[in-house]
Design an enzyme around this catalytic site. Structure first.
Site, PDB file in Angstrom:
ATOM      1  N   ASP B  32     -49.950 -35.992  17.533  1.00  0.00           N
ATOM      2  CA  ASP B  32     -49.729 -34.693  18.144  1.00  0.00           C
ATOM      3  C   ASP B  32     -49.360 -34.993  19.600  1.00  0.00           C
ATOM      4  OD1 ASP B  32     -51.820 -32.155  19.497  1.00  0.00           O
ATOM      5  OD2 ASP B  32     -49.841 -31.872  18.614  1.00  0.00           O
ATOM      6  N   ASP B  34     -49.261 -32.325  22.797  1.00  0.00           N
ATOM      7  CA  ASP B  34     -50.054 -31.675  23.840  1.00  0.00           C
ATOM      8  C   ASP B  34     -51.525 -32.032  23.670  1.00  0.00           C
ATOM      9  OD1 ASP B  34     -47.934 -29.022  23.012  1.00  0.00           O
ATOM     10  OD2 ASP B  34     -47.845 -30.055  24.933  1.00  0.00           O
TER      11      ASP B  34
END
Lengths: 198, 307
Positions: B32, B34
């Site tokens: 991922d 952020d």
């Protein structure tokens, strides 16, 4: 229940001038209007029918709701409303869903089918539920409201709900569905006239 | 082992020998973005070095993000600007890209130039709109609609220009049961660098679902469609791939749903206490939110790789 609102904090209202006026008339101060007095936090977010709803206002509401002491209140749960041209307009319920999801909070819903509005009526007029009939067009709000308040209910077919929907709820096995079945129905409330003395 | 063998662990800190045991056999890692690689405009310290070390170890690094704001081209530039080298757009799977691919499949059957496929009403910014156009689809509101070109899908993304009027417009299209309702991701909110929060796509989707009476098809994590896109492009073996993320309800559940061992990093949304609470819970659903491993930051993975 009384007072002039000083020190009570402000209310952030998502809604139009009608709603805002009622909040002011109740002696409350609205967020965003004039300079906040020192120590005058926003104590409640009120979600109503807001056709000027924007992402920015949603974000602003969520900012106030980080404070667990700040109430989240919704005027009503209605998901949408029919318009005369056959279209639909989004209802307060849809805006409340956005605020609840973005804030992680659950709203206290004032409107039908919840019973608070009946409490208001009883307080002002002392109504006897066993001698009062509820007449409405929306099974999930009006008829359920009547049931929740102990009123016999009449569905009128000039609005949102169709007779077939009521019959489907009646045929359902679910206990919750039974509460959405009106005691009676009429095509229009004009049909009630012959039931009254000349 | 790195994938299947490690999947029995629950919420175990990865360090020392454990680190080498888990990373050694892995062929690749899905990250991922952020809260994992960066927070706002700041790279997580050590994250660029980790990616460089992965590259030198011959391990693949791919990126899977629910953020629907940017096109993959913009994300490629962002990686570079924040100090990450060698990341190309083709390595990046954003919910914007995958939503466009999803719509292309459903409306165009996977190919074609879009004529006769109908238009897409997009609630979102220019990054998302661009991905939809690049997939060969036409957007509602752009140019005169050709006769017989109805709106065939409403796509809800991160739309900071969302208004009541757009909500009403979306509901109008959704009166047609043939019109799809698709959401880029389910995220309810996102943290900002100043400690505030911004509403997420999930909140806008809740408004559209309630007002329309329809349920959205959600492309992003924890649903598995983005993994299908990754497998189609790169042929990843789930038993040799690790999922690294910061949000239990999206990243870790996504890993579980795709058959990947999972690593929670603590530089983002979820706190270790939340993972431990899920672990202690009686609910079967809660178990799926427990990561196999956790680290304070992905920089902690570096010692697990060969020099």
């Amino acid at each position: 229940g009384g007072g002039n609102g000083s020190g009570a904090g402000r209310v952030f209202v998502l809604g139009g001038e009608g709603l805002r006026g009622e909040v002011r008339d109740a002696g409350l101060r609205l967020a965003g209007e004039g300079e906040p007095a020192p120590g005058e936090p926003v104590r409640a977010v009120l979600v109503g029918y807001d056709d000027q709803f924007t992402f920015a206002k949603l974000a602003q509401a969520c900012g106030y709701l980080r404070d667990p002491q700040c109430l989240l209140v919704a005027t009503d749960p209605d998901p949408w409303h029919p318009l005369s041209d056959g279209q639909r307009t989004p209802g307060t319920g849809s805006l409340t869903a956005a605020v609840e999801t973005a804030s992680g909070r659950k709203a206290l819903v004032v409107g039908k089918p919840n019973t608070y509005m009946f409490d208001c009526i009883v307080e002002r007029f002392g109504v006897d539920p066993s001698r009062t009939l509820m007449v409405g067009d929306r099974l999930e709000t009006d008829i359920l409201f009547g049931k929740n308040c102990g009123l016999a209910t009449i569905l009128t077919l000039t609005g949102v709900s169709r007779l077939e929907e009521a019959q489907a709820y009646m045929a359902s096995d679910s206990a919750a569905a039974k509460d959405l079945v009106p005691n009676y129905y009429v095509d229009s409330i004009a049909d009630l006239i012959p039931g009254l003395d000349e | 082992g790195g994938g299947g063998g490690g999947s029995m662990a629950s919420c175990r800190r990865l360090s020392g020998a454990g680190l080498r045991e888990v990373l050694g056999p892995a062929q690749g890692l899905l990250f991922d973005c952020d809260g994992v690689l960066w927070a706002g405009e700041r790279a997580v310290p050590g994250a660029p070095e980790l990616l460089e070390r992965l590259r030198r170890s011959g391990k693949a690094a791919l990126f899977v993000s629910n953020n629907s704001r940017r096109s993959v081209a913009e994300l490629e530039r962002r990686f570079s600007r924040l100090g990450f080298r060698g990341v190309r757009a083709e390595h990046v799977f954003s919910s914007a890209l995958c939503s466009a691919l999803f719509l292309r499949q459903r409306l165009l059957g996977g190919g074609g130039n879009g004529s006769g496929a109908g238009r897409v009403f997009v609630l979102g910014g220019e990054g998302l709109r661009g991905e939809v156009r690049d997939a060969g689809l036409r957007l509602a509101g752009e140019g005169e609609p050709a006769p017989g070109e109805p709106v065939r899908a409403v796509l809800v993304g991160y739309d900071d220009q969302f208004t009541f009027a757009k909500l009403a417009q979306a509901c109008g299209y959704l009166r047609d049961p043939q019109c799809l309702l698709v959401a880029t991701d389910p995220d309810p909110w996102h943290p900002l660098s100043d400690g505030q929060r911004t509403p997420g796509t999930g909140s806008l989707t809740a408004a559209v679902e309630t007002a329309s009476g329809r349920k959205a098809l959600v492309v992003g994590k924890p649903n598995t469609y983005m993994f299908d896109c990754i497998v189609e492009r790169f042929g990843v073996d789930p038993s040799r791939t690790l999922m690294v993320g910061d949000r239990l309800e999206t990243d870790i559940l996504f890993g579980k749903n795709c058959g990947l061992a999972t690593i929670l990093t603590l530089t983002g949304v979820s706190r270790l206490e939340e993972a431990q609470a899920y672990m202690a819970s009686d609910s079967a659903a809660a178990k799926d939110l427990v990561p196999n491993y956790y680290v304070d930051s992905i920089a902690d993975l570096i010692p697990g790789l060969d020099e």
